[in-house]
Structure formats: structure tokens, C-alpha cells
Design a protein around this motif. Structure first.
Motif, PDB file in Angstrom:
ATOM      1  N   HIS A  51       7.685  -1.054 -12.568  1.00 13.76           N
ATOM      2  CA  HIS A  51       6.219  -1.061 -12.470  1.00 13.76           C
ATOM      3  C   HIS A  51       5.790  -1.740 -11.163  1.00 13.76           C
ATOM      4  O   HIS A  51       4.723  -1.442 -10.637  1.00 13.76           O
ATOM      5  CB  HIS A  51       5.620  -1.753 -13.691  1.00 13.76           C
ATOM      6  CG  HIS A  51       6.046  -1.084 -14.969  1.00 13.76           C
ATOM      7  ND1 HIS A  51       5.485   0.098 -15.405  1.00 13.76           N
ATOM      8  CD2 HIS A  51       7.010  -1.401 -15.863  1.00 13.76           C
ATOM      9  CE1 HIS A  51       6.073   0.470 -16.525  1.00 13.76           C
ATOM     10  NE2 HIS A  51       7.009  -0.416 -16.820  1.00 13.76           N
ATOM     11  N   GLU A  52       6.661  -2.605 -10.640  1.00 11.14           N
ATOM     12  CA  GLU A  52       6.384  -3.260  -9.363  1.00 11.14           C
ATOM     13  C   GLU A  52       6.405  -2.242  -8.224  1.00 11.14           C
ATOM     14  O   GLU A  52       5.541  -2.256  -7.350  1.00 11.14           O
ATOM     15  CB  GLU A  52       7.386  -4.395  -9.114  1.00 11.14           C
ATOM     16  CG  GLU A  52       7.176  -5.619  -9.976  1.00 11.14           C
ATOM     17  CD  GLU A  52       7.506  -5.424 -11.452  1.00 11.14           C
ATOM     18  OE1 GLU A  52       6.925  -6.134 -12.291  1.00 11.14           O
ATOM     19  OE2 GLU A  52       8.330  -4.552 -11.787  1.00 11.14           O
ATOM     20  N   ALA A  53       7.398  -1.358  -8.232  1.00 11.36           N
ATOM     21  CA  ALA A  53       7.472  -0.319  -7.193  1.00 11.36           C
ATOM     22  C   ALA A  53       6.266   0.604  -7.286  1.00 11.36           C
ATOM     23  O   ALA A  53       5.683   0.990  -6.273  1.00 11.36           O
ATOM     24  CB  ALA A  53       8.759   0.482  -7.333  1.00 11.36           C
ATOM     25  N   GLU A  54       5.882   0.947  -8.496  1.00  9.14           N
ATOM     26  CA  GLU A  54       4.708   1.797  -8.697  1.00  9.14           C
ATOM     27  C   GLU A  54       3.455   1.129  -8.133  1.00  9.14           C
ATOM     28  O   GLU A  54       2.676   1.753  -7.402  1.00  9.14           O
ATOM     29  CB  GLU A  54       4.516   2.065 -10.192  1.00  9.14           C
ATOM     30  CG  GLU A  54       3.267   2.850 -10.522  1.00  9.14           C
ATOM     31  CD  GLU A  54       3.072   3.049 -12.018  1.00  9.14           C
ATOM     32  OE1 GLU A  54       2.126   3.773 -12.378  1.00  9.14           O
ATOM     33  OE2 GLU A  54       3.837   2.489 -12.828  1.00  9.14           O
ATOM     34  N   TYR A  55       3.278  -0.148  -8.443  1.00 11.74           N
ATOM     35  CA  TYR A  55       2.098  -0.882  -7.984  1.00 11.74           C
ATOM     36  C   TYR A  55       2.044  -0.913  -6.455  1.00 11.74           C
ATOM     37  O   TYR A  55       1.002  -0.613  -5.854  1.00 11.74           O
ATOM     38  CB  TYR A  55       2.114  -2.302  -8.558  1.00 11.74           C
ATOM     39  CG  TYR A  55       0.875  -3.100  -8.232  1.00 11.74           C
ATOM     40  CD1 TYR A  55      -0.308  -2.888  -8.939  1.00 11.74           C
ATOM     41  CD2 TYR A  55       0.879  -4.042  -7.225  1.00 11.74           C
ATOM     42  CE1 TYR A  55      -1.459  -3.610  -8.640  1.00 11.74           C
ATOM     43  CE2 TYR A  55      -0.257  -4.767  -6.917  1.00 11.74           C
ATOM     44  CZ  TYR A  55      -1.430  -4.551  -7.630  1.00 11.74           C
ATOM     45  OH  TYR A  55      -2.567  -5.266  -7.317  1.00 11.74           O
ATOM     46  N   LEU A  56       3.167  -1.260  -5.839  1.00  7.93           N
ATOM     47  CA  LEU A  56       3.208  -1.315  -4.373  1.00  7.93           C
ATOM     48  C   LEU A  56       2.939   0.059  -3.761  1.00  7.93           C
ATOM     49  O   LEU A  56       2.163   0.174  -2.812  1.00  7.93           O
ATOM     50  CB  LEU A  56       4.572  -1.835  -3.913  1.00  7.93           C
ATOM     51  CG  LEU A  56       4.816  -3.329  -4.093  1.00  7.93           C
ATOM     52  CD1 LEU A  56       6.298  -3.656  -3.982  1.00  7.93           C
ATOM     53  CD2 LEU A  56       4.010  -4.136  -3.084  1.00  7.93           C
TER      54      LEU A  56
END
Length: 193
Positions: A51-56
Motif C-alpha cells: 500500500h506504500e508503493a501505491e500511495y507513493l
């Protein structure tokens, strides 16, 4: 226990992913929100559903990479975020890749590898980071499990692994952890020497 590709892929196939918050971790969201250089080359090792990669990615960061042993986890990202560049989803082992980055994000990878690999992780991260590169993210600040992940630890222990090659800019209790991890996480920011 062999923490190999089959082990992790089965966990994702069975949705046996208790570490997955289903959203970007609040401390990492706060950290990402103050980053201004959208061209930073960022790696999220053992990123899982990431979800961190998605957010970035959705915030316009152009060079976000995820590496994971689980093909299922990487497929989950691609399915959830079709615009995420497929060539930035690396199916492989963190310890085997030879790409350099400006920033490595730590979010449940360090606690998932066998603790005997922690010194190797610190050495590999040092080699993978560009000049002035950083590791930022979260480490568990609790004993946790001895025979299976997540493996915990302490600030004193973690500093031993990173001290030779990194300057510890920050390694303190996270004040804005997800409620399920409150009081059990350290936020870290360490810089390559």
C-alpha cells in the motif's frame, strides 16, 4: 523454517497476511507527505501488497520499485493499481538484486527475514544505496517470535547492525503508529556514511 518463495507465495495465496494493514502505514504516510523530490529512486523490499508503493505512485513518485519473493503479492499490486509500472515490480530476492536506490523503505521486511540475515541486510542496503542514500521506515520494538516471522528486536540491537555503515538520524518510538502496533514500533531514518 524455510522462508523461501513458496512459503511467502502460499501466505499471499491464502490471504494469511496478518502484517498487512490494508492501507499505507500512518508513520510512513506522514514521512512520504514531506518528501518533495518525486524523482527519488525508492525501493520497498519484501513489499507484499505494498500500500506504500501505491500511495507513493498515486502521489506522483516516478521511480518506486517493489521487490518480493511472492509473485502473487506482486500480481495483487498490479491488479489493484493498474497504472503501476510493471517493470517496477521485481519478482526476486532482495539479497540478489544489483540496482541502486536513493531511499529504501522499511515496512515489515526486516522483521520477516531470518534474524541471522540482519547484518547481511545492513551490508546489502549500504551497497544498494547511492551517495547520501537513506533507509526510512518502521522496525518492531518488541521481542515478538523466536521461531517464525515476525521477528522482533530492540533499538540497542538494531543500532549494532547499522552502526558500521550508517549514521542513525532517527530511531525513536513511533508516535503515530497504526492502533494495532501502538507502542511496538520504532521509526527509523538512517543515512549511508
Amino acid at each position: 523454517m524455510d522462508l523461501n518463495e513458496s512459503y511467502w507465495d502460499n501466505r499471499y495465496k491464502l490471504s494469511d497476511t496478518g502484517w498487512d494493514l490494508g492501507e499505507v502505514s500512518p508513520p510512513l504516510k506522514a514521512y512520504f507527505d514531506q518528501l518533495t523530490n518525486k524523482s527519488l529512486k525508492i525501493l520497498i523490499p519484501g513489499g507484499g501488497n505494498s500500500h506504500e508503493a501505491e500511495y507513493l505512485h498515486l502521489k506522483g513518485f516516478e521511480n518506486v520499485f517493489v521487490i518480493d519473493l511472492s509473485q502473487t503479492a506482486l500480481l495483487n499490486i498490479k491488479t489493484r493499481v493498474p497504472s503501476f509500472p510493471e517493470h517496477h515490480l521485481i519478482h526476486g530476492d532482495f539479497f540478489d538484486i544489483n540496482i541502486t536506490f536513493d531511499l529504501i523503505i522499511e515496512q515489515t521486511f526486516f522483521c520477516a527475514i531470518n534474524p541471522i540475515l540482519r547484518t547481511t541486510y545492513a551490508e546489502k542496503a549500504f551497497k544498494m544505496l547511492n551517495t547520501n542514500g537513506k533507509i526510512a521506515g518502521l522496525l518492531f520494538n518488541a521481542p515478538l517470535n523466536k521461531t517464525h516471522p515476525p521477528f522482533g528486536g530492540s533499538k540497542t540491537e538494531y543500532k549494532k547492525y547499522f552502526h558500521p555503515n550508517f549514521d542513525v538520524l532517527l530511531m525513536d518510538e513511533s508516535h503515530n503508529s497504526h492502533h494495532s502496533r501502538k507502542g511496538r514500533e520504532l521509526f527509523i531514518k538512517i543515512k549511508k556514511k
